[in-house]
Design a protein around this motif. Structure first.
Motif, PDB file in Angstrom:
ATOM      1  N   THR A   1       0.867  -1.180   0.000  1.00 16.50           N
ATOM      2  CA  THR A   1       0.000   0.000   0.000  1.00 16.50           C
ATOM      3  C   THR A   1       0.901   1.225   0.000  1.00 16.50           C
ATOM      4  O   THR A   1       1.817   1.329   0.834  1.00 16.50           O
ATOM      5  CB  THR A   1      -0.920   0.030   1.232  1.00 16.50           C
ATOM      6  OG1 THR A   1      -1.733  -1.135   1.221  1.00 16.50           O
ATOM      7  CG2 THR A   1      -1.805   1.268   1.219  1.00 16.50           C
ATOM      8  N   VAL A   2       0.664   2.136  -0.942  1.00 15.16           N
ATOM      9  CA  VAL A   2       1.503   3.327  -1.024  1.00 15.16           C
ATOM     10  C   VAL A   2       0.709   4.559  -0.612  1.00 15.16           C
ATOM     11  O   VAL A   2      -0.505   4.637  -0.813  1.00 15.16           O
ATOM     12  CB  VAL A   2       2.095   3.534  -2.441  1.00 15.16           C
ATOM     13  CG1 VAL A   2       2.931   2.335  -2.846  1.00 15.16           C
ATOM     14  CG2 VAL A   2       1.019   3.809  -3.465  1.00 15.16           C
ATOM     15  N   ALA A   3       1.421   5.520  -0.032  1.00 14.47           N
ATOM     16  CA  ALA A   3       0.831   6.790   0.391  1.00 14.47           C
ATOM     17  C   ALA A   3       1.387   7.905  -0.483  1.00 14.47           C
ATOM     18  O   ALA A   3       2.592   7.971  -0.731  1.00 14.47           O
ATOM     19  CB  ALA A   3       1.157   7.063   1.855  1.00 14.47           C
TER      20      ALA A   3
ATOM     21  N   SER B   1      10.629   1.941   1.529  1.00  8.71           N
ATOM     22  CA  SER B   1      10.858   3.226   0.877  1.00  8.71           C
ATOM     23  C   SER B   1      10.310   3.208  -0.550  1.00  8.71           C
ATOM     24  O   SER B   1      10.058   2.138  -1.116  1.00  8.71           O
ATOM     25  CB  SER B   1      12.361   3.513   0.829  1.00  8.71           C
ATOM     26  OG  SER B   1      12.990   2.598  -0.061  1.00  8.71           O
ATOM     27  N   PRO B   2      10.144   4.378  -1.170  1.00 10.08           N
ATOM     28  CA  PRO B   2       9.736   4.411  -2.590  1.00 10.08           C
ATOM     29  C   PRO B   2      10.681   3.614  -3.492  1.00 10.08           C
ATOM     30  O   PRO B   2      10.225   2.963  -4.446  1.00 10.08           O
ATOM     31  CB  PRO B   2       9.756   5.904  -2.912  1.00 10.08           C
ATOM     32  CG  PRO B   2       9.467   6.569  -1.605  1.00 10.08           C
ATOM     33  CD  PRO B   2      10.147   5.726  -0.571  1.00 10.08           C
ATOM     34  N   ASP B   3      11.970   3.650  -3.193  1.00 14.12           N
ATOM     35  CA  ASP B   3      12.913   2.877  -4.012  1.00 14.12           C
ATOM     36  C   ASP B   3      12.657   1.381  -3.885  1.00 14.12           C
ATOM     37  O   ASP B   3      12.771   0.628  -4.867  1.00 14.12           O
ATOM     38  CB  ASP B   3      14.356   3.189  -3.604  1.00 14.12           C
ATOM     39  CG  ASP B   3      14.808   4.576  -4.065  1.00 14.12           C
ATOM     40  OD1 ASP B   3      14.130   5.140  -4.954  1.00 14.12           O
ATOM     41  OD2 ASP B   3      15.814   5.082  -3.534  1.00 14.12           O
ATOM     42  N   GLU B   4      12.337   0.944  -2.674  1.00 16.78           N
ATOM     43  CA  GLU B   4      12.031  -0.483  -2.483  1.00 16.78           C
ATOM     44  C   GLU B   4      10.732  -0.852  -3.198  1.00 16.78           C
ATOM     45  O   GLU B   4      10.600  -1.960  -3.725  1.00 16.78           O
ATOM     46  CB  GLU B   4      11.935  -0.800  -0.991  1.00 16.78           C
ATOM     47  CG  GLU B   4      13.272  -0.765  -0.261  1.00 16.78           C
ATOM     48  CD  GLU B   4      13.115  -0.927   1.240  1.00 16.78           C
ATOM     49  OE1 GLU B   4      13.523  -1.987   1.759  1.00 16.78           O
ATOM     50  OE2 GLU B   4      12.571  -0.011   1.893  1.00 16.78           O
TER      51      GLU B   4
ATOM     52  N   ASP C   1       5.990  10.472  -6.765  1.00 10.92           N
ATOM     53  CA  ASP C   1       5.295  11.221  -5.718  1.00 10.92           C
ATOM     54  C   ASP C   1       4.889  10.347  -4.534  1.00 10.92           C
ATOM     55  O   ASP C   1       4.075  10.742  -3.695  1.00 10.92           O
ATOM     56  CB  ASP C   1       4.054  11.917  -6.293  1.00 10.92           C
ATOM     57  CG  ASP C   1       3.107  10.952  -6.976  1.00 10.92           C
ATOM     58  OD1 ASP C   1       3.509   9.791  -7.212  1.00 10.92           O
ATOM     59  OD2 ASP C   1       1.962  11.344  -7.275  1.00 10.92           O
ATOM     60  N   VAL C   2       5.459   9.130  -4.465  1.00  6.89           N
ATOM     61  CA  VAL C   2       5.148   8.236  -3.345  1.00  6.89           C
ATOM     62  C   VAL C   2       5.891   8.721  -2.104  1.00  6.89           C
ATOM     63  O   VAL C   2       7.106   8.927  -2.131  1.00  6.89           O
ATOM     64  CB  VAL C   2       5.522   6.777  -3.674  1.00  6.89           C
ATOM     65  CG1 VAL C   2       5.432   5.897  -2.431  1.00  6.89           C
ATOM     66  CG2 VAL C   2       4.617   6.241  -4.774  1.00  6.89           C
TER      67      VAL C   2
ATOM     68  N   VAL D   1      -3.362   1.820  -4.164  1.00  9.48           N
ATOM     69  CA  VAL D   1      -3.042   3.247  -4.154  1.00  9.48           C
ATOM     70  C   VAL D   1      -4.322   3.967  -3.712  1.00  9.48           C
ATOM     71  O   VAL D   1      -5.059   4.507  -4.540  1.00  9.48           O
ATOM     72  CB  VAL D   1      -2.568   3.742  -5.540  1.00  9.48           C
ATOM     73  CG1 VAL D   1      -2.042   5.181  -5.438  1.00  9.48           C
ATOM     74  CG2 VAL D   1      -1.484   2.827  -6.103  1.00  9.48           C
ATOM     75  N   PRO D   2      -4.613   3.957  -2.429  1.00 12.95           N
ATOM     76  CA  PRO D   2      -5.907   4.483  -1.976  1.00 12.95           C
ATOM     77  C   PRO D   2      -6.115   5.958  -2.297  1.00 12.95           C
ATOM     78  O   PRO D   2      -7.255   6.394  -2.509  1.00 12.95           O
ATOM     79  CB  PRO D   2      -5.897   4.216  -0.466  1.00 12.95           C
ATOM     80  CG  PRO D   2      -4.468   3.956  -0.113  1.00 12.95           C
ATOM     81  CD  PRO D   2      -3.837   3.372  -1.313  1.00 12.95           C
ATOM     82  N   ASP D   3      -5.021   6.741  -2.373  1.00 10.02           N
ATOM     83  CA  ASP D   3      -5.178   8.168  -2.698  1.00 10.02           C
ATOM     84  C   ASP D   3      -5.687   8.377  -4.122  1.00 10.02           C
ATOM     85  O   ASP D   3      -6.141   9.471  -4.461  1.00 10.02           O
ATOM     86  CB  ASP D   3      -3.852   8.904  -2.492  1.00 10.02           C
ATOM     87  CG  ASP D   3      -3.444   8.944  -1.030  1.00 10.02           C
ATOM     88  OD1 ASP D   3      -4.263   9.376  -0.202  1.00 10.02           O
ATOM     89  OD2 ASP D   3      -2.318   8.519  -0.716  1.00 10.02           O
ATOM     90  N   GLU D   4      -5.587   7.358  -4.958  1.00  7.32           N
ATOM     91  CA  GLU D   4      -6.138   7.418  -6.311  1.00  7.32           C
ATOM     92  C   GLU D   4      -7.319   6.448  -6.479  1.00  7.32           C
ATOM     93  O   GLU D   4      -7.745   6.193  -7.607  1.00  7.32           O
ATOM     94  CB  GLU D   4      -5.038   7.117  -7.337  1.00  7.32           C
ATOM     95  CG  GLU D   4      -3.956   8.193  -7.340  1.00  7.32           C
ATOM     96  CD  GLU D   4      -2.808   7.922  -8.294  1.00  7.32           C
ATOM     97  OE1 GLU D   4      -2.094   8.884  -8.639  1.00  7.32           O
ATOM     98  OE2 GLU D   4      -2.608   6.751  -8.695  1.00  7.32           O
TER      99      GLU D   4
END
Length: 815
Positions: A95-97, A124-127, A139-140, A252-255
């Motif tokens: 799950t990404v924020a 992290s975003p890289d992971e 933008d994560v 991607v709950p924000d989307e």
């Protein structure tokens, strides 16, 4: 050739989706041989066949997580047992924020996962990019990874459960439509159904409504409330994408989107903020494996964001654009348990797009419940008894479910209020309070003033995980109650009259405290189950020799009525819901007596009106019954006023209150005051799974009075000793906030969660309650440890206490 419909069964399950198949499977596993499942068309038709099949183990509470983990484990084993491949693979989930607020939410969820022993890691975003190479992570902000989450084939899981049920003796019949459920003496007695144009009756004492989006209509046939409504649910499946590796499920709950890789294709689904209800005019008779009409205009904003998030979608062809119906409930939680209106009528429906991950565990839990006569553990958050009768109204449901679908992926902010289907149940003071700045919340349909805005302040919530826009309003209200006098409208309390020749004996059987008190006495008590768990937390006032008034939370009224009626055997007792007949105005604070003496000629001294008593008083030009009790930990009275006089009494109190600094207060302040006093909240701090002694409520239990439900469990616990204690915590740093479900850390190890939290404006920090294991330990041992509370991955030191931190001797209450 159709299999014959039997004339008799121990249980009849209506509905052949994954839910009904799971109940049949688990009942058969428990040895219920004569179980019959009836499906109107074919197994999995309706919703199961087109479900996305996501298996996310972390849910909002420990027991819901327990059920989801059970489902995942069951689906892994089913193939070996039945020979049907379930497609279950634990590919993990991410799950990404995209915002700081969402980061706080998912990090709080990660702390909760650790408390529930779910494997989780912040990454992290890289992971994320390394695990999901085609994803745009520019933008994560943050992400969490749950490696044991997975995905499955929903239709095959249902088929495997059905086969497992048959292997253990259950009968499963397709193309059999149920036309009615009969009853006798308040209990299910049979099911009428049609097969090949011929009508049959199956004699049975147990029926399970697992009818999915037909569940409300089926319930209506028997006068049972099952509030749910179908919504359109959209997803696309791409053509095969060259080189697409196996991937975790991505959210991607924000989307509003989720992504699932399956056999080299991508499935992209949506939980858009405003959904499309479906089936208002009913569902046509031949509806089976049907799709709903495409609505690309509705889905295209979601797809545009998805292409930006995963650019390979721009060149991937769309193989399937799918739109299918799923049922949603007014609060986004499914229904499980025995309906309060009819004994032997069970419900397992309304899964809100989490039916696959939920049904394995839910079927197990309901089967155990049916077998044992009580749930295997606390299931209140999905209990059918939380449903309010008015909620089966179709206009209400259509409006509400347009919101609840989208709330699955909306920010789950604390104190978030529903925006739709509001204003159904209102106090006589609603317009008065509105004119004075009330900002309302809703519980069980009741509009309740949660806080009062100042002149010129926006009368709306501005949500955050930090201090919200009403924090200072709550502080002022809280301190007014502690130092002056506050007025709360608690008309939403559930009020139940229990009267008749045997009313006392009946209550002595159900209640743990001594109910044989003089007329006018108020008894704080619990109703227990056979395990000593708390089924209800209430006050009971003796109105006369043969009449009592029970006061319960508005949210538990239907549950409490059902519990009382369930245990009514041959006693001469009448149980009546009188909630709407009286309003409740709570006058609370050290200046409460000053205010009451201004509006009433009655004597409010301790001698004339001691704590724990009720009597009729004159107030203004009306009458009220004044109960000297408190949920805020101060001197005060709850005034029970006939609804026709409520406005007048309020106006009299308000006019007299200007001299003593009377302040109107909301429910947020009621909660912050009660938690400083360590008063328990049913459904959070105390449930049917929590032993009354471990909850610290032994003072309200009187084993010496004679037999009552749960007495043996109380005596057994007294002999064996406590295994855990409910502890009050105060964060030593005044800045962080506690809401619910933060991890309790004892001497560096997570041992539990915060059951409820709020800000203690008098004590100067966030306050929470939570259970701490203590087997073989003394109170001093428990308090001798170092405690921290983990909030979104950060551990904050906390003080612990077994006695209330505010007014531990209750001197203010009795002052």
């Amino acid at each position: 050739m159709s299999k014959a419909v039997p004339t008799k069964a121990r249980a009849v399950i209506i509905g052949g989706g994954v839910s009904g198949c799971s109940v049949a499977y688990h009942l058969a596993k428990l040895g219920w041989k004569d179980v019959v499942l009836l499906e109107r068309k074919q197994l999995t038709s309706g919703t199961t066949w087109h479900a996305a099949g996501l298996i996310g183990q972390l849910r909002a509470s420990q027991n819901m997580t327990r059920l989801a983990k059970y489902s995942a484990d069951l689906y892994t084993k089913l193939e070996a047992e039945t020979g049907i491949g379930t497609g279950m693979r634990q590919c993990g989930s991410i799950t990404v924020a995209l915002t700081e607020e969402r980061k706080e939410e998912i990090y709080r969820q990660a702390s909760l996962a650790r408390a529930f022993n779910v494997d989780v890691r912040e990454i992290s975003p890289d992971e994320v990019k390394a695990m999901y190479p085609h994803l745009n992570v520019s933008d994560v902000v943050a992400a969490v990874h749950l490696p044991l989450d997975g995905q499955c084939d929903p239709a095959n899981i249902a088929m495997a459960l059905a086969k497992g049920a048959r292997q253990n003796g259950a009968t499963i019949l397709e193309n059999v439509k149920v036309t009615g459920v009969s009853s006798k003496d308040g209990r299910v007695s049979g099911v009428t159904c049609v097969q090949n144009g011929e009508t049959f009756t199956i004699e049975t004492e147990h029926v399970v409504n697992a009818a999915g989006m037909w569940g409300r209509e089926l319930g209506n046939m028997s006068g049972v409330t099952v509030p749910l409504h179908a919504c359109e649910h959209f997803y696309i499946v791409t053509e095969p994408i060259a080189g697409l590796p196996r991937l975790p499920v991505l959210r991607v709950p924000d989307e509003c989107t989720y992504y699932k890789e399956d056999a080299g294709k991508m499935l992209v689904g949506a939980f858009e903020l405003k959904a499309k209800p479906w089936g208002m005019e009913g569902i046509r008779e031949d509806f089976c494996f049907d799709q709903l009409p495409e609505d690309f205009d509705h889905f295209s904003p979601i797809l545009e964001k998805a292409v930006g998030r995963m650019p390979i979608l721009e060149t991937a062809g769309i193989h399937t654009f799918f739109n299918g119906p799923e049922s949603f409930t007014p609060d986004d939680r499914y229904y499980l348990g025995e309906a309060p209106e009819l004994k032997g009528y069970w419900v397992a429906a309304g899964y809100n797009s989490i039916g696959i991950v939920s049904s394995g565990g839910a079927g197990m839990a309901l089967a155990q419940w049916m077998n044992d006569g009580e749930p295997p553990f606390d299931l209140w958050e999905v209990d059918i008894r939380r449903a309010q009768p008015f909620q089966k109204n179709r206009t209400y449901l259509k409006e509400r479910v347009s919101e609840t679908l989208g709330l699955l992926y909306a920010d789950h902010f604390p104190y978030r209020q529903m925006a739709t289907a509001r204003g159904v149940r209102r106090s006589p003071l609603h317009e008065h309070l509105k004119a004075r700045g009330a900002v309302f919340g809703e519980v069980a349909g009741w509009e309740r003033a949660n806080w009062f805005a100042r002149d010129g302040q926006a009368r709306e919530y501005r949500y955050s995980w930090k201090r919200q826009n009403w924090f200072d309003n709550q502080r002022d209200e809280h301190l007014a109650v502690r130092g002056g006098v506050g007025l709360f409208d608690m008309t939403s309390f559930g009020k139940i009259r229990i009267e008749g020749r045997d009313a006392l004996a009946f209550l002595q059987k159900l209640c743990a405290n001594q109910m044989d008190v003089e007329t006018g006495r108020i008894v704080y008590t619990q109703m227990l189950n056979g395990r000593g768990g708390i089924e209800s937390d209430l006050t009971v006032t003796r109105l006369s020799e043969t009449a009592f008034l029970a006061v319960v939370p508005g949210a538990t009224l239907q549950r409490d009525l059902a519990w009382l009626r369930k245990h009514l055997t041959d006693e001469f007792v009448v149980i009546t819901d009188v909630t709407a007949s009286e309003s409740v105005l709570c006058v609370m604070g050290p200046k409460a007596r000053d205010l009451m003496q201004k509006v009433s000629p009655n004597d409010f001294s301790n001698v004339a009106h001691p704590f724990g008593t009720a009597r009729e008083i004159e107030i203004g030009m009306g009458l009220a019954r004044a109960h000297r009790v408190t949920y805020v930990g101060e001197l005060g009275w709850e005034l029970y006023v006939s609804t026709d006089q409520t406005a007048h009494v309020f106006e009299a109190l308000e006019a007299a209150g200007s001299d003593v600094g009377l302040k109107l207060c909301g429910l947020h302040t009621l909660d912050s005051c009660r938690i400083e006093k360590a008063f328990r909240h049913f459904g959070h701090d105390i449930t049917d799974e929590d032993h009354v002694l471990e909850a610290g409520l032994g003072f309200a239990v009187k084993p010496g009075k004679g037999d009552f439900i749960g007495r043996d469990a109380v005596l057994k616990k007294q002999d064996a000793g406590l295994e855990r204690r409910l502890v009050q915590f105060r964060l030593t740093d005044p800045e962080p906030l506690l809401f619910h479900n933060e991890a309790v850390v004892r001497d560096g190890k997570i041992v539990g969660t915060i059951t409820s939290g709020n800000y203690g404006h008098h004590l100067g920090g966030a306050i929470g309650l939570g259970y701490v294991p203590c087997k073989g330990e003394s109170a001093q041992d428990v308090l001798g440890s170092a405690y921290e509370i983990e909030i979104a991955g950060i551990r904050v030191p906390a003080e612990a206490s077994l006695a209330p931190m505010y007014d531990p001797k209750a001197e203010r209450v009795r002052g």
